[in-house]
Design a protein around this motif. Structure first.
Motif, PDB file in Angstrom:
ATOM      1  N   ALA A 296       0.842  -1.207   0.000  1.00 37.52           N
ATOM      2  CA  ALA A 296       0.000   0.000   0.000  1.00 37.52           C
ATOM      3  C   ALA A 296       0.875   1.254   0.000  1.00 37.52           C
ATOM      4  CB  ALA A 296      -0.917  -0.011   1.223  1.00 37.52           C
ATOM      5  N   LEU A 297       0.336   2.326  -0.568  1.00 35.80           N
ATOM      6  CA  LEU A 297       1.053   3.613  -0.619  1.00 35.80           C
ATOM      7  C   LEU A 297       0.423   4.596   0.361  1.00 35.80           C
ATOM      8  CD1 LEU A 297       1.348   4.328  -4.453  1.00 35.80           C
ATOM      9  CD2 LEU A 297       2.960   3.127  -2.970  1.00 35.80           C
ATOM     10  N   LEU A 298       1.181   5.619   0.715  1.00 41.31           N
ATOM     11  CA  LEU A 298       0.597   6.722   1.482  1.00 41.31           C
ATOM     12  C   LEU A 298      -0.527   7.335   0.643  1.00 41.31           C
ATOM     13  CD1 LEU A 298       3.887   8.351   2.769  1.00 41.31           C
ATOM     14  CD2 LEU A 298       2.123   7.287   4.199  1.00 41.31           C
ATOM     15  N   LYS A 299      -1.585   7.757   1.325  1.00 42.51           N
ATOM     16  CA  LYS A 299      -2.782   8.260   0.613  1.00 42.51           C
ATOM     17  C   LYS A 299      -2.423   9.315  -0.445  1.00 42.51           C
ATOM     18  CE  LYS A 299      -6.851  11.025   1.585  1.00 42.51           C
ATOM     19  NZ  LYS A 299      -7.537  11.793   2.627  1.00 42.51           N
ATOM     20  N   ASP A 300      -1.587  10.290  -0.080  1.00 39.54           N
ATOM     21  CA  ASP A 300      -1.295  11.375  -1.026  1.00 39.54           C
ATOM     22  C   ASP A 300      -0.504  10.885  -2.232  1.00 39.54           C
ATOM     23  OD1 ASP A 300      -2.694  13.130   0.454  1.00 39.54           O
ATOM     24  OD2 ASP A 300      -0.976  14.086   1.407  1.00 39.54           O
ATOM     25  N   ASP A 301       0.404   9.915  -1.999  1.00 36.41           N
ATOM     26  CA  ASP A 301       1.159   9.355  -3.137  1.00 36.41           C
ATOM     27  C   ASP A 301       0.205   8.628  -4.088  1.00 36.41           C
ATOM     28  OD1 ASP A 301       3.453  10.322  -1.999  1.00 36.41           O
ATOM     29  OD2 ASP A 301       4.163   8.400  -1.218  1.00 36.41           O
ATOM     30  N   TYR A 302      -0.741   7.893  -3.479  1.00 34.73           N
ATOM     31  CA  TYR A 302      -1.717   7.123  -4.267  1.00 34.73           C
ATOM     32  C   TYR A 302      -2.578   8.076  -5.113  1.00 34.73           C
ATOM     33  CZ  TYR A 302      -5.228   3.339  -4.835  1.00 34.73           C
ATOM     34  OH  TYR A 302      -6.088   2.372  -5.319  1.00 34.73           O
ATOM     35  N   LEU A 303      -3.093   9.123  -4.465  1.00 31.23           N
ATOM     36  CA  LEU A 303      -3.948  10.069  -5.191  1.00 31.23           C
ATOM     37  C   LEU A 303      -3.143  10.800  -6.267  1.00 31.23           C
ATOM     38  CD1 LEU A 303      -6.028  11.577  -2.224  1.00 31.23           C
ATOM     39  CD2 LEU A 303      -6.696   9.769  -3.812  1.00 31.23           C
ATOM     40  N   GLY A 304      -1.867  11.092  -5.949  1.00 31.21           N
ATOM     41  CA  GLY A 304      -0.995  11.777  -6.918  1.00 31.21           C
ATOM     42  C   GLY A 304      -0.834  10.942  -8.185  1.00 31.21           C
ATOM     43  N   MET A 305      -0.696   9.634  -8.013  1.00 35.89           N
ATOM     44  CA  MET A 305      -0.528   8.767  -9.189  1.00 35.89           C
ATOM     45  C   MET A 305      -1.789   8.742 -10.049  1.00 35.89           C
ATOM     46  SD  MET A 305       1.554   5.434  -8.017  1.00 35.89           S
ATOM     47  CE  MET A 305       3.161   5.592  -7.256  1.00 35.89           C
ATOM     48  N   ILE A 306      -2.959   8.761  -9.398  1.00 35.07           N
ATOM     49  CA  ILE A 306      -4.215   8.752 -10.174  1.00 35.07           C
ATOM     50  C   ILE A 306      -4.320  10.060 -10.976  1.00 35.07           C
ATOM     51  CG2 ILE A 306      -6.730   8.580 -10.043  1.00 35.07           C
ATOM     52  CD1 ILE A 306      -6.459   7.061  -7.434  1.00 35.07           C
ATOM     53  N   LYS A 307      -3.957  11.164 -10.318  1.00 37.14           N
ATOM     54  CA  LYS A 307      -4.028  12.467 -11.013  1.00 37.14           C
ATOM     55  C   LYS A 307      -3.031  12.507 -12.171  1.00 37.14           C
ATOM     56  CE  LYS A 307      -5.628  15.109  -7.082  1.00 37.14           C
ATOM     57  NZ  LYS A 307      -5.124  15.655  -5.845  1.00 37.14           N
ATOM     58  N   ASP A 308      -1.803  11.982 -11.913  1.00 39.34           N
ATOM     59  CA  ASP A 308      -0.775  11.979 -12.967  1.00 39.34           C
ATOM     60  C   ASP A 308      -1.224  11.197 -14.195  1.00 39.34           C
ATOM     61  OD1 ASP A 308       0.866  13.508 -11.441  1.00 39.34           O
ATOM     62  OD2 ASP A 308       2.203  11.876 -10.814  1.00 39.34           O
ATOM     63  N   ALA A 309      -2.101  10.203 -13.983  1.00 42.41           N
ATOM     64  CA  ALA A 309      -2.583   9.408 -15.121  1.00 42.41           C
ATOM     65  C   ALA A 309      -3.630  10.184 -15.923  1.00 42.41           C
ATOM     66  CB  ALA A 309      -3.173   8.092 -14.616  1.00 42.41           C
ATOM     67  N   GLY A 310      -4.093  11.322 -15.392  1.00 46.59           N
ATOM     68  CA  GLY A 310      -5.036  12.156 -16.149  1.00 46.59           C
ATOM     69  C   GLY A 310      -6.428  12.220 -15.545  1.00 46.59           C
ATOM     70  N   PHE A 311      -6.583  11.730 -14.321  1.00 50.15           N
ATOM     71  CA  PHE A 311      -7.909  11.700 -13.689  1.00 50.15           C
ATOM     72  C   PHE A 311      -8.120  12.876 -12.744  1.00 50.15           C
ATOM     73  CE2 PHE A 311      -7.367   7.082 -14.510  1.00 50.15           C
ATOM     74  CZ  PHE A 311      -8.585   6.803 -15.102  1.00 50.15           C
ATOM     75  N   GLN A 312      -9.383  13.206 -12.563  1.00 51.73           N
ATOM     76  CA  GLN A 312      -9.820  14.054 -11.454  1.00 51.73           C
ATOM     77  C   GLN A 312     -10.454  13.110 -10.433  1.00 51.73           C
ATOM     78  OE1 GLN A 312     -11.457  17.486 -13.389  1.00 51.73           O
ATOM     79  NE2 GLN A 312     -12.481  18.044 -11.489  1.00 51.73           N
ATOM     80  N   ILE A 313     -10.373  13.489  -9.143  1.00 51.16           N
ATOM     81  CA  ILE A 313     -10.788  12.523  -8.108  1.00 51.16           C
ATOM     82  C   ILE A 313     -11.824  13.136  -7.175  1.00 51.16           C
ATOM     83  CG2 ILE A 313      -9.968  11.131  -6.154  1.00 51.16           C
ATOM     84  CD1 ILE A 313      -7.157  11.308  -7.405  1.00 51.16           C
ATOM     85  N   ARG A 314     -12.811  12.338  -6.781  1.00 46.78           N
ATOM     86  CA  ARG A 314     -13.692  12.679  -5.647  1.00 46.78           C
ATOM     87  C   ARG A 314     -13.532  11.582  -4.607  1.00 46.78           C
ATOM     88  NH1 ARG A 314     -14.374  16.583  -7.707  1.00 46.78           N
ATOM     89  NH2 ARG A 314     -16.019  17.478  -8.954  1.00 46.78           N
ATOM     90  N   ILE A 315     -13.170  11.964  -3.381  1.00 49.25           N
ATOM     91  CA  ILE A 315     -13.120  10.962  -2.312  1.00 49.25           C
ATOM     92  C   ILE A 315     -14.557  10.720  -1.855  1.00 49.25           C
ATOM     93  CG2 ILE A 315     -12.271  10.420   0.016  1.00 49.25           C
ATOM     94  CD1 ILE A 315      -9.887  10.884  -1.701  1.00 49.25           C
ATOM     95  N   MET A 316     -14.987   9.470  -1.864  1.00 46.73           N
ATOM     96  CA  MET A 316     -16.372   9.158  -1.480  1.00 46.73           C
ATOM     97  C   MET A 316     -16.467   8.802   0.003  1.00 46.73           C
ATOM     98  SD  MET A 316     -17.776   9.189  -4.611  1.00 46.73           S
ATOM     99  CE  MET A 316     -19.276   8.240  -4.684  1.00 46.73           C
ATOM    100  N   ASP A 317     -15.424   8.154   0.517  1.00 48.93           N
ATOM    101  CA  ASP A 317     -15.465   7.712   1.916  1.00 48.93           C
ATOM    102  C   ASP A 317     -14.070   7.240   2.311  1.00 48.93           C
ATOM    103  OD1 ASP A 317     -16.537   7.100   4.361  1.00 48.93           O
ATOM    104  OD2 ASP A 317     -17.360   5.153   3.762  1.00 48.93           O
ATOM    105  N   GLN A 318     -13.786   7.284   3.609  1.00 50.01           N
ATOM    106  CA  GLN A 318     -12.545   6.657   4.091  1.00 50.01           C
ATOM    107  C   GLN A 318     -12.790   6.066   5.469  1.00 50.01           C
ATOM    108  OE1 GLN A 318      -9.712   9.677   3.170  1.00 50.01           O
ATOM    109  NE2 GLN A 318     -10.397  11.080   4.747  1.00 50.01           N
ATOM    110  N   ASP A 319     -12.285   4.850   5.653  1.00 57.56           N
ATOM    111  CA  ASP A 319     -12.532   4.121   6.898  1.00 57.56           C
ATOM    112  C   ASP A 319     -11.198   3.948   7.627  1.00 57.56           C
ATOM    113  OD1 ASP A 319     -13.039   2.336   8.890  1.00 57.56           O
ATOM    114  OD2 ASP A 319     -13.853   0.750   7.601  1.00 57.56           O
ATOM    115  N   LYS A 320     -10.985   4.812   8.643  1.00 53.74           N
ATOM    116  CA  LYS A 320      -9.712   4.755   9.369  1.00 53.74           C
ATOM    117  C   LYS A 320      -9.734   3.701  10.466  1.00 53.74           C
ATOM    118  CE  LYS A 320      -8.281   9.457   8.430  1.00 53.74           C
ATOM    119  NZ  LYS A 320      -8.046  10.793   8.863  1.00 53.74           N
ATOM    120  N   GLU A 321     -10.946   3.261  10.835  1.00 53.35           N
ATOM    121  CA  GLU A 321     -11.038   2.256  11.921  1.00 53.35           C
ATOM    122  C   GLU A 321     -10.622   0.866  11.436  1.00 53.35           C
ATOM    123  OE1 GLU A 321     -13.925   4.692  12.270  1.00 53.35           O
ATOM    124  OE2 GLU A 321     -12.265   5.440  13.472  1.00 53.35           O
TER     125      GLU A 321
END
Ligand SMILES: C[S@@+](CC[C@H](N)C(=O)[O-])C[C@H]1O[C@@H](n2cnc3c(N)ncnc32)[C@H](O)[C@@H]1O
Length: 347
Positions: A296-321
């Motif tokens: 697994a990657l750090l959240k920001d690294d993961y989101l950065g890779m999705i953006k670099d591929a050309g996507f825009q992102i909406r976070i729908m939910d996150q479960d920290k528990e």
């Protein structure tokens, strides 16, 4: 060493990723292409660290065909590094780390498909039904497709994915086909679902399940999500559940997802990401990799890779528990997101 060389040397050592690279090279030489899988960083970041280490006189490289092989500068430098307390490090997968990690994953999920082992190793004594209902599936889902539900997800992308009648859906890492079948009911006879999984026994299980549940609008293809066996621009909706963390080159996965999606297509991902970085030992631990933690990657690294591929992102939910509840306290969380082509003008 002159004083400015010393400063460069110690500055180069002042970073966890660079220390990890040196630790591996104290053991033996590596191709530049192996360090992304070993350190969990993207290739651009790895290249930047390798450059700093070469400029500090710590590493050298040689080109062998299309491979660039890195090693410690000389025996003198090896002694110096060891005297600084840098420990030799053995990656789980010394030769071609990315391919070797995939083999580890294939072997584990092959055994899960054949029921030789239960679950991916993350969720203690919970039953498959308990795991699935705790991450967003209804009892109706789990009862309808009990043979396909192996309790391997970390969310329910079919619940957040706006899948309509007639859609062409692609399920990345389809496992026993649980999400593919839920999607297949939604797309109906005018739509289609394609499940892709690299593990032969998973594909066999999913195909058997498709027969059992009498779906003729679902096709399972054996393949790697880093190089999808899917036509360019052919997919309305991509779903993926707890899979991309297992792929050594996540940038490739997101670029491939972008390639196969139609311009107005959408991707719905549920995946594990890190809240804090892991140690190199944890990153290379086979059990942690298969339990969806080690890769697994750090959240920001993961989101950065999705953006670099050309996507825009909406976070729908996150479960920290989920880290406490199901992952023995490891610093992970389950992230659910929607992504769409940035230049498509969607929302
Ligand atoms: C944790 S399971 C999730 C299965 C399914 N999505 C579910 O929720 O039940 C991960 C699946 O991804 C597959 N997988 C892992 N890495 C892959 C890759 N690089 N390409 C294709 N499939 C992969 C594994 O074989 C396994 O079936």
């Amino acid at each position: 060493m002159m004083i400015h060389e010393k400063a460069k040397f110690f500055k180069a050592l002042g970073d966890q990723t660079r220390l990890a690279i040196i630790g591996c090279l104290l053991k033996h030489d590596y191709c530049a292409c192996d360090f992304a899988a070993i350190t969990g960083k993207d290739q651009t970041t790895v290249s930047r660290h390798l450059k700093i280490l070469c400029e500090a006189g710590i590493l050298k490289y040689e080109k062998e065909g299309r491979y660039v092989i890195y090693s410690i500068m000389d025996d003198n430098m090896k002694d110096k590094l060891e005297n600084c307390g840098i420990e030799k490090f053995d990656s789980c997968c010394p030769d071609n780390a990315a391919d070797a990690k995939k083999e580890v994953v294939k072997e584990k999920y092959g055994k899960i498909a054949l029921d030789v082992v239960q679950g991916c190793g993350c969720c203690g004594d919970l039953t498959k039904e308990e795991i699935s209902t705790s991450i967003g599936y209804s009892s109706e889902d789990t009862q309808s497709f009990s043979a396909a539900n192996m309790g391997l997800g970390c969310g329910n992308p079919t619940a957040i994915g706006e899948i309509k009648e007639g859609d062409i859906v692609l399920d990345l890492g389809s496992g026993g086909g649980f999400d593919s079948f839920i999607a297949a009911r939604k797309v109906g006879k005018n739509g289609k679902v394609i499940g892709v999984d690299m593990t032969e026994d998973m594909i066999a299980k999913a195909r058997k399940n498709a027969e059992k549940y009498e779906f003729d609008n679902v096709e399972f293809r054996q393949g790697d999500i880093e190089s999808l066996p899917v036509e360019t621009g052919s997919i309305d909706i991509i779903i993926s559940n707890c899979v991309i963390n297992l792929a050594p080159d996540k940038s490739k996965v997101f670029r491939e997802a972008y390639r196969v999606l139609k311009n107005d297509g959408r991707m719905y991902v549920s995946d594990m990401v890190l809240l804090n970085d892991l140690t190199l030992e944890q990153r290379n631990d086979k059990d942690l990799i298969c339990a969806c933690i080690g890769g697994a990657l750090l959240k920001d690294d993961y989101l950065g890779m999705i953006k670099d591929a050309g996507f825009q992102i909406r976070i729908m939910d996150q479960d920290k528990e989920i880290g406490e509840n199901q992952y023995s306290g490891y610093p992970v969380m389950s992230l659910k997101l929607k992504a769409f082509k940035a230049d498509a003008g969607l929302d």
